[in-house]
Motif scaffolding. Structure first.
Motif, short mmCIF file in Angstrom:
data_model
loop_
_atom_site.label_atom_id
_atom_site.label_comp_id
_atom_site.label_asym_id
_atom_site.label_seq_id
_atom_site.Cartn_x
_atom_site.Cartn_y
_atom_site.Cartn_z
N ALA A 1 0.83 -1.21 0.00
CA ALA A 1 0.00 0.00 0.00
C ALA A 1 0.85 1.25 0.00
N LEU A 2 1.92 1.23 0.81
CA LEU A 2 2.79 2.41 0.87
C LEU A 2 3.51 2.63 -0.46
N GLY A 3 3.90 1.54 -1.11
CA GLY A 3 4.58 1.67 -2.40
C GLY A 3 3.67 2.23 -3.47
N LEU A 4 2.42 1.74 -3.50
CA LEU A 4 1.45 2.26 -4.47
C LEU A 4 1.11 3.71 -4.20
N GLY B 1 3.09 5.91 -2.82
CA GLY B 1 4.23 6.72 -3.27
C GLY B 1 4.22 6.91 -4.78
N LEU B 2 3.86 5.85 -5.52
CA LEU B 2 3.78 5.95 -6.97
C LEU B 2 2.74 6.96 -7.39
N ALA B 3 1.58 6.94 -6.72
CA ALA B 3 0.51 7.87 -7.08
C ALA B 3 0.91 9.30 -6.80
N VAL B 4 1.60 9.52 -5.68
CA VAL B 4 2.05 10.87 -5.35
C VAL B 4 3.01 11.38 -6.42
N CYS B 5 3.89 10.52 -6.90
CA CYS B 5 4.82 10.91 -7.96
C CYS B 5 4.09 11.28 -9.23
N LEU B 6 3.05 10.48 -9.57
CA LEU B 6 2.27 10.76 -10.77
C LEU B 6 1.57 12.09 -10.68
N LEU B 7 1.02 12.40 -9.50
CA LEU B 7 0.29 13.64 -9.32
C LEU B 7 1.23 14.82 -9.22
N LEU C 1 -5.99 4.46 -3.76
CA LEU C 1 -4.87 3.97 -2.97
C LEU C 1 -4.96 4.43 -1.52
N LEU C 2 -5.45 5.63 -1.32
CA LEU C 2 -5.64 6.12 0.06
C LEU C 2 -6.61 5.24 0.83
N SER C 3 -7.60 4.70 0.10
CA SER C 3 -8.59 3.86 0.78
C SER C 3 -8.00 2.56 1.28
#
Length: 413
Positions: free
Chosen positions: A8-11, A13-19, A371-373
């Motif tokens: 979950a933490l890895g996903l 982090g990926l989403a934060v990078c995308l945004l 991912l936050l969910s």
């Protein structure tokens, strides 16, 4: 502190990078869109009757099409702003202050030009001889009627400077510059679409949505995490989660399109560039319904409505369409991109007349919330406060990117 799974933490982090990646474009750089930095290179004056860019004024590559006259006291008149820059001399021969009124984009460019003029010729100021026209002194499609065009000279009226003045206007970021006359330079800008940016797609606060339980709730009381009724692409009603508000402002004035139906009687208010699912003429099924701007709906068209006690959506005829001013704008985003508002199916999106592409554009935001969910809910998750007022940063970023790539002619007010 609750333990979070590495996946979950890895996903997350990926989403934060995308945004975060698109937001890097907001850092130091050229400054406001369209403005060019005045470098030390040699500037060449424009020749008489030359225009830059070398295309007609009202084309995509220049200032774009005229959108119609702005009348004093109208909704669009509120978008014009007065310019009281002391470094600019306004002729104002009408003594009404009309020459000082212009769009935000035009004001930004002319203020930049005023600085360049003083740097180029110490002791000389920029002079505006014509601005917004409310008296019909120009051709019918002139951008002067919209506060998007100016006629300019230097304060000393030295015509030998006008060629260089035109070049400075190009460097200041005007979208079209024309050495039109021996007596002045004509400059113009693209439409701000400021109304689209502020209230591009919204509903009034007194509008209601249908919760998953069947209860009605006003948009002003709706919160992130609520489940409301929306629809899948095939038209089937489904519960959908409210992810966030793309815009939320209790005090913002806006002009709404009011769409009224019969059997069942429904009245939907939404801003002109908001998408609603409609069909031309009578329609028996949901397949013929396409997302269109609210302002394009006409009496006799059909929209999709949900009747009391019914399980699904059905086509209903539009009786009348009118305009109505109101205060308060709300734009919830659901996971499906649709929701029932006052019993009528509407899109969550606006400005771009394509629900499919708009839904794709917000996919990173939906991914991030998905991912936050996966993370454990905080202890105070049940104490939900009202969302912050104003437009969501992701919405504003998309509008700016789309305006730069597609042009403001594609993004509609």
């Amino acid at each position: 502190m609750p333990r979070r799974s590495p996946l979950a933490l890895g996903l997350l982090g990926l989403a934060v990078c995308l945004l975060a990646a698109p937001a890097l474009g907001c850092g130091p750089g050229r400054g406001p869109v369209g403005r060019r930095r005045l470098g030390r290179r040699q500037l060449s004056p424009l020749l008489y009757k030359q225009f830059v860019p070398n295309v007609p004024e009202q084309t995509l590559g220049a200032s774009g099409k005229a959108e119609g006259k702005v009348l004093r006291g109208s909704e669009r008149f509120r978008d014009l702003v007065p310019n009281y820059n002391p470094d600019i001399i306004f002729k104002d021969e009408e003594n009404t202050g009309a020459d000082r009124l212009m769009t935000e984009r035009c004001k930004e460019r002319v203020n930049s030009l005023a600085i360049a003029v003083m740097n180029m010729w110490p002791g000389v100021k920029l002079r505006v001889t014509e601005g917004w026209d409310e008296d019909g002194h120009h051709l019918p499609d002139s951008l002067h009627y919209e506060g998007r065009a100016l006629d300019i000279t230097t304060s000393d009226r030295d015509r030998h400077k006008y060629g260089m003045l035109a070049r400075l206007a190009v460097e200041a970021g005007f979208d079209w510059v024309y050495y039109e006359s021996k007596a002045h330079i004509h400059v113009s800008v693209r439409a701000d679409n400021s109304l689209a940016i502020r209230t591009g797609g919204c509903f009034p606060g007194h509008a209601t949505v249908t919760l998953q339980s069947g209860e009605r709730r006003g948009l002003a009381d709706l919160r992130q995490g609520d489940w409301v009724l929306g629809a899948e692409p095939g038209g089937r009603l489904v519960p959908t989660e409210v992810l966030l508000f793309l815009d939320r402002d209790l005090g913002q004035r806006a002009s709404f399109v009011a769409i009224e139906t019969a059997s069942p009687a429904r009245r939907l208010l939404l801003t002109p560039s908001h998408l609603v699912f409609a069909a031309r003429g009578a329609a028996n099924g949901t397949a013929a319904f396409l997302p269109v701007f609210a302002r394009r709906v006409r009496p006799g068209d059909a929209v999709l409505a949900h009747g009391a006690g019914e399980q699904g959506l059905r086509p209903v005829r539009v009786l009348r369409v009118s305009r109505e001013d109101g205060v308060g704008v709300f734009a919830p985003l659901t996971s499906h991109g649709t929701l029932l508002v006052n019993g009528v199916l509407a899109s969550c999106y606006a400005v771009l007349e394509s629900h499919r592409w708009a839904h794709r554009a917000f996919a990173p935001l939906r991914l991030f919330h998905g991912l936050l969910s996966l993370l454990p809910a905080p202890a105070d998750a049940g104490n939900r406060t009202a969302p912050e007022a104003g437009m969501h940063w992701y919405s504003r970023l998309l509008y700016r990117l789309a305006g730069g790539v597609l042009g403001h002619e594609v993004l509609q007010v």
